[in-house]
Design a protein around this motif. Structure first.
Motif, mmCIF file in Angstrom:
data_model
loop_
_atom_site.group_PDB
_atom_site.id
_atom_site.type_symbol
_atom_site.label_atom_id
_atom_site.label_comp_id
_atom_site.label_asym_id
_atom_site.label_seq_id
_atom_site.Cartn_x
_atom_site.Cartn_y
_atom_site.Cartn_z
ATOM 1 N N GLY A 148 11.704 4.545 8.588
ATOM 2 C CA GLY A 148 12.223 5.910 8.541
ATOM 3 C C GLY A 148 13.566 6.040 9.218
ATOM 4 N N PHE A 149 13.761 5.345 10.333
ATOM 5 C CA PHE A 149 15.055 5.411 11.027
ATOM 6 C C PHE A 149 16.165 4.836 10.160
ATOM 7 C CE2 PHE A 149 18.338 4.023 13.948
ATOM 8 C CZ PHE A 149 18.433 5.100 14.825
ATOM 9 N N LEU A 150 15.833 3.810 9.367
ATOM 10 C CA LEU A 150 16.823 3.183 8.488
ATOM 11 C C LEU A 150 16.861 3.831 7.106
ATOM 12 C CD1 LEU A 150 16.047 -0.525 9.434
ATOM 13 C CD2 LEU A 150 18.095 0.756 10.055
ATOM 14 N N GLN A 151 16.088 4.923 6.951
ATOM 15 C CA GLN A 151 16.072 5.685 5.693
ATOM 16 C C GLN A 151 15.609 4.825 4.511
ATOM 17 O OE1 GLN A 151 19.930 7.498 5.249
ATOM 18 N NE2 GLN A 151 19.627 8.893 6.968
ATOM 19 N N LEU A 152 14.598 4.014 4.754
ATOM 20 C CA LEU A 152 13.998 3.218 3.682
ATOM 21 C C LEU A 152 12.821 4.015 3.123
ATOM 22 C CD1 LEU A 152 14.007 -0.216 5.567
ATOM 23 C CD2 LEU A 152 15.708 0.636 3.952
ATOM 24 N N THR A 153 13.128 5.009 2.304
ATOM 25 C CA THR A 153 12.135 5.991 1.855
ATOM 26 C C THR A 153 10.934 5.378 1.145
ATOM 27 O OG1 THR A 153 13.932 7.593 1.661
ATOM 28 C CG2 THR A 153 11.845 8.140 0.581
ATOM 29 N N PRO A 154 11.106 4.457 0.176
ATOM 30 C CA PRO A 154 9.915 3.893 -0.475
ATOM 31 C C PRO A 154 8.979 3.192 0.502
ATOM 32 C CG PRO A 154 11.887 3.404 -1.757
ATOM 33 C CD PRO A 154 12.357 3.960 -0.459
ATOM 34 N N MET A 155 9.528 2.485 1.489
ATOM 35 C CA MET A 155 8.676 1.814 2.474
ATOM 36 C C MET A 155 7.962 2.838 3.342
ATOM 37 S SD MET A 155 9.645 -1.142 5.305
ATOM 38 C CE MET A 155 10.210 -2.283 4.044
ATOM 39 N N VAL A 156 8.661 3.899 3.702
ATOM 40 C CA VAL A 156 8.046 4.960 4.502
ATOM 41 C C VAL A 156 6.889 5.589 3.736
ATOM 42 C CG1 VAL A 156 8.413 7.243 5.517
ATOM 43 C CG2 VAL A 156 10.129 5.454 5.820
ATOM 44 N N GLU A 157 7.100 5.853 2.440
ATOM 45 C CA GLU A 157 6.060 6.486 1.621
ATOM 46 C C GLU A 157 4.812 5.612 1.551
ATOM 47 O OE1 GLU A 157 5.572 8.374 -2.883
ATOM 48 O OE2 GLU A 157 7.233 7.021 -2.416
ATOM 49 N N CYS A 158 5.001 4.339 1.312
ATOM 50 C CA CYS A 158 3.864 3.430 1.183
ATOM 51 C C CYS A 158 3.124 3.289 2.519
ATOM 52 C CB CYS A 158 4.352 2.073 0.689
ATOM 53 S SG CYS A 158 3.049 0.991 0.105
ATOM 54 N N CYS A 159 3.864 3.116 3.612
ATOM 55 C CA CYS A 159 3.242 2.970 4.928
ATOM 56 C C CYS A 159 2.545 4.258 5.360
ATOM 57 C CB CYS A 159 4.289 2.562 5.971
ATOM 58 S SG CYS A 159 4.886 0.875 5.805
ATOM 59 N N HIS A 160 3.138 5.401 5.017
ATOM 60 C CA HIS A 160 2.566 6.683 5.444
ATOM 61 C C HIS A 160 1.206 6.917 4.802
ATOM 62 C CE1 HIS A 160 2.387 10.797 6.819
ATOM 63 N NE2 HIS A 160 2.233 11.223 5.571
ATOM 64 N N LEU A 161 1.110 6.678 3.495
ATOM 65 C CA LEU A 161 -0.176 6.861 2.824
ATOM 66 C C LEU A 161 -1.226 5.881 3.355
ATOM 67 C CD1 LEU A 161 0.935 7.468 -0.874
ATOM 68 C CD2 LEU A 161 -0.261 9.074 0.616
ATOM 69 N N THR A 162 -0.809 4.643 3.581
ATOM 70 C CA THR A 162 -1.750 3.655 4.119
ATOM 71 C C THR A 162 -2.181 4.032 5.532
ATOM 72 O OG1 THR A 162 -0.517 2.004 2.836
ATOM 73 C CG2 THR A 162 -2.149 1.186 4.392
ATOM 74 N N GLU A 163 -1.243 4.519 6.311
ATOM 75 C CA GLU A 163 -1.559 4.970 7.671
ATOM 76 C C GLU A 163 -2.557 6.125 7.630
ATOM 77 O OE1 GLU A 163 0.830 7.128 11.372
ATOM 78 O OE2 GLU A 163 1.856 6.612 9.513
ATOM 79 N N ASN A 164 -2.355 7.080 6.712
ATOM 80 C CA ASN A 164 -3.297 8.198 6.575
ATOM 81 C C ASN A 164 -4.691 7.700 6.200
ATOM 82 O OD1 ASN A 164 -1.294 9.994 7.180
ATOM 83 N ND2 ASN A 164 -0.872 10.583 5.064
ATOM 84 N N LEU A 165 -4.733 6.701 5.322
ATOM 85 C CA LEU A 165 -6.023 6.152 4.915
ATOM 86 C C LEU A 165 -6.757 5.546 6.111
ATOM 87 C CD1 LEU A 165 -8.110 5.378 2.821
ATOM 88 C CD2 LEU A 165 -6.719 3.377 2.234
ATOM 89 N N PHE A 166 -6.035 4.851 6.976
ATOM 90 C CA PHE A 166 -6.692 4.245 8.135
ATOM 91 C C PHE A 166 -7.054 5.296 9.176
ATOM 92 C CE2 PHE A 166 -5.382 0.277 6.328
ATOM 93 C CZ PHE A 166 -6.397 -0.579 6.734
ATOM 94 N N ASP A 167 -6.336 6.395 9.202
ATOM 95 C CA ASP A 167 -6.731 7.498 10.075
ATOM 96 C C ASP A 167 -8.067 8.070 9.611
ATOM 97 O OD1 ASP A 167 -6.341 9.173 12.263
ATOM 98 O OD2 ASP A 167 -5.495 10.753 11.005
ATOM 99 N N ILE A 168 -8.249 8.161 8.282
ATOM 100 C CA ILE A 168 -9.517 8.639 7.727
ATOM 101 C C ILE A 168 -10.640 7.640 8.027
ATOM 102 C CG2 ILE A 168 -10.718 9.026 5.532
ATOM 103 C CD1 ILE A 168 -8.141 10.330 4.524
ATOM 104 N N LEU A 169 -10.328 6.347 7.945
ATOM 105 C CA LEU A 169 -11.334 5.336 8.283
ATOM 106 C C LEU A 169 -11.731 5.439 9.752
ATOM 107 C CD1 LEU A 169 -9.914 2.230 6.359
ATOM 108 C CD2 LEU A 169 -11.969 3.518 5.795
#
Length: 734
Positions: free
Chosen positions: A56-77
């Motif tokens: 996110g700091f480097l404005q790599l939006t596709p990587m942020v999007e993929c990591c964010h959804l995966t992070e949310n999934l592990f929060d649910i787990l």
């Protein structure tokens, strides 16, 4: 893609994210084996969160999007709304693959493409929990609280707190004030009612309805309350048997200073578990639980309130519960000096340059040692001896800086085995042993592909299908062990499986069918020699070609690569019990111990790793077996070759009446003898590449400068045998 002024930050991100992504690959496979491991879930969650932050700091939006959804999934787990399944892990591993691909593009300064829509859709579906039955949702309801989640010993969960309230007698509810009764009957409590409750709690410490004035005790007072006062507090909170607010601990948050309570109540309907813990600390400064609450709280005595709590009253207006922690952390920072960095990052090219210079120093050392041998100057001899010791220590130290744990290679195999086993419908457990064994970084990189081939071969050819294993009386789950250990100046790598083993009879038959040997020659092959047939180019035991194996290319590549590393491969196998492949490679490729020999006036170097033993023999005792000159050593016929015939001049004939030195070397699992004119001795040499005119010369691995200043060619024994020995086809796979 250009990062401009952020280039330094990018490099730091690549180093940190690269290490995290390597760990995640193994952690995800471990999680599938241990789905209830909370620490592992948290570690994976933090890994994706950290990568997302840097991206996110480097404005790599596709990587942020993929990591964010995966992070949310592990929060649910983590909250228990979902459980770990193989299908879920398939999607998560696809997400990790996508992040790894993005990472590679970023490292090459290329623009990131959008994330695959199907992957995003799969992650969003898992995050939404649409396919999860409502009963499995952890969100509590007023009439049927969800089962308590597992918490550390000594903590009380929300459900346990509500059960405590339910267990208390409601007889005292009649004495509650209207505002408190309203709080017990409604799902939420208003701010005025909440403040009124605070006034009651901090009056004289007695239950409401008594005559003690409310302002008798200041809101910021942190004195302990008695057991009776705590029981009265519970009676006030009880109402209809449900805790007011969204969660049970909400009203009790008032034990924090009064000015902060109003702010807290106006911004959130619930408090966190840490805030509830802090509240209990304030209520029970002496660490003793009240009698009424002894049963649920008996697992862990409540800690004493911090001494610094009154001093934190002013900053607590912003964050009432976390303020004591912040003050403690600030005091700790003032008392403890910042840690000094003990590591530094060095470019690998600089390490290579240092290693090359040390290599040159070794050559000079060898030259001086040779000159010092014939010197009569005692001071010079001592100085040379000291130089010899210091150079050896420096060489060892520099070599250690180039060392890396073989874990960097081993880390990729859990994922390889997991994916391949699912593809082949097999059940396999991979065990890694000796991951911390250090190896030269160049060898670590060079061994990656050969080991992948061998591990995939064990999964595909070695381990049987679960039904077949059960029929044979084995557990359904196969076992593969990948181990590493240091043995002297070599590293031993072993890949073992408890599968079907190798059938030497079948291997001999395939060799005959492919025209590699006639039936008589194949029948004379020992079992070990039959096992080594799998390293022959184009040799495969698979009848059908698949995307995993069947082309007979992988094992040939493995043998060639390991031979280039001056290593050896040995196969041990038993039908029905399994197979074990042992790879032996030197610790480093930069400096090689050799045996220096003479052929007429020319010096050559034989890699010492291949030398087995040395004899001074009468060549008149040789015999001819199958057209090949051999010599009998301990009742075993060993082929004999005259290196002078190959490397000095031809045609050449030897005088069988002469005695000569014979060097026995090991090539794969076979031994051969080389006749040489003179033995010089052991010497460590620095390998120098051959010039353009000599590159590709059969049998030559490189050159070096000897102790007397002359140039010696380093022999590549396997390629030399394939080029010059009779029946060269038989040497290609040994």
């Amino acid at each position: 893609m250009s990062f401009g002024d952020d280039e330094d930050i990018l490099q730091d991100f690549l180093v940190e994210a690269g290490e995290i992504l390597e760990r995640l690959s193994q952690q995800l496979v471990d999680l599938e084996q241990r789905p209830d491991d909370t620490d592992l879930l948290n570690a994976i969650f933090r890994g994706f969160h950290t990568v997302k932050g840097g991206a996110g700091f480097l404005q790599l939006t596709p990587m942020v999007e993929c990591c964010h959804l995966t992070e949310n999934l592990f929060d649910i787990l983590r909250t228990g709304k979902r459980t770990v399944t193989s299908e879920l892990m398939d999607v998560v591993l696809q997400a990790l693959d996508a992040v790894n691909q993005q990472f590679e593009l970023v490292s090459r300064h290329e623009t990131l493409p959008p994330v695959d829509a199907s992957l995003i859709s799969a992650l969003e579906r898992l995050v939404s929990c649409e396919d999860v039955a409502p009963a499995a949702a952890p969100e509590p309801v007023a009439t049927a609280p969800a089962p308590a989640a597992a918490v550390p010993d000594g903590d009380i969960t929300d459900a346990e707190f509500e059960q405590l309230l339910d267990a208390l007698s409601p007889e005292t509810a009649a004495s509650t004030t209207p505002s408190v009764a309203a709080a017990g009957s409604a799902s939420d409590i208003s701010e005025d009612e909440f403040e009124a409750l605070l006034d009651q709690l901090h009056g004289s410490g007695k239950a409401p309805g008594k005559t003690a004035p409310a302002p008798a005790v200041k809101a910021g007072n942190t004195d302990d309350i008695s057991d009776d006062e705590f029981e009265a507090l519970l009676d006030q909170l009880h109402g209809s048997g449900k805790a007011p607010g969204k969660t049970a601990p909400a009203p009790v948050a008032a034990a924090a200073p009064a000015p902060a309570a109003s702010s807290s109540a106006s911004t959130s309907d619930s408090i966190s578990e840490d805030e509830f813990e802090a509240l209990l600390d304030q209520l029970h400064g002496k660490g003793k639980a009240p009698a009424a609450a002894a049963k649920p709280a008996a697992a862990k005595p409540l800690p004493q309130a911090p001494a610094a709590a009154p001093a934190a009253a002013t900053p607590a207006a912003a964050r009432p519960v976390e303020a004591p922690k912040a003050v403690a952390a600030a005091n700790h920072d003032r008392e403890t000096p910042p840690a000094v960095e003990t590591t530094v990052r060095v470019d690998t090219q600089r390490l290579d340059d240092i290693m090359n210079m040390v290599g040159e120093l070794v050559l000079v050392r060898n030259r001086l040692v040779r000159l010092g041998i014939g010197s009569q100057d005692e001071a010079l001899v001592k100085a040379v001896a000291n130089l010899d010791v210091v150079t050896a220590d420096l060489q060892t130290s520099v070599m250690k800086t180039r060392m890396q744990p073989i874990k960097k290679v081993f880390g990729r195999f859990p994922r390889v085995v997991r994916d391949l086993a699912r593809n082949l419908k097999k059940e396999i457990n991979l065990e890694l042993v000796g991951e911390e064994t250090d190896l030269d970084k160049n060898l670590v990189e060079a061994l990656a592909d050969p080991l992948v081939h061998l591990v995939r071969n064990s999964v595909d050819h070695g381990i049987e299908l679960p039904e077949v294993r059960e029929t044979a009386g084995k557990p359904r789950m196969g076992q593969i062990v990948l181990s590493a250990e240091q043995e002297g100046d070599h590293i031993l790598l072993a890949i073992s499986d408890d599968g079907a083993g190798m059938d030497p009879v079948k291997l001999r038959r395939i060799a005959v069918e492919r025209g590699m040997f006639d039936e008589d020659t194949a029948a004379r092959l020992s079992d070990t020699e039959a096992f080594n047939l799998i390293f022959a180019p184009g040799f495969s035991t698979k009848k059908e070609i698949s995307d995993v194996s069947g082309r007979g290319v992988g094992m040939d590549v493995v043998k060639t690569k390991i031979t280039q590393l001056n290593g050896t491969v040995e196969i041990q196998s038993t039908m029905g019990k399994g197979t074990r492949l042992i790879i032996k490679v030197p610790l480093t490729l930069a400096i090689m111990p050799t045996l220096m020999i003479m052929l007429e006036n020319q010096t050559f170097a034989l890699p010492l790793a291949s030398v087995n033993e040395i004899f001074h023999m009468d060549l008149r005792k040789t015999h001819i077996v199958d057209g090949q000159e051999c010599i009998a050593i301990r009742d075993q016929a060993i082929p004999l070759f005259h290196l002078k015939q190959w490397l000095v001049k031809r045609p050449w004939q030897h005088d069988k009446s002469d005695f000569a030195h014979v060097v026995i070397v090991t090539v794969g699992t076979r031994r051969v003898g080389f006749v040489v004119d003179q033995l010089i001795g052991q010497e460590e040499v620095v390998i120098k590449p051959l010039g353009k005119m000599l590159q590709g010369t059969p049998g030559m691995a490189g050159a070096t400068i000897t102790g007397d200043g002359t140039i010696a060619l380093i022999l590549d024994i396997p390629s030399m045998l394939r080029r010059y020995a009779r029946g060269s086809a038989s040497w290609g796979h040994n």
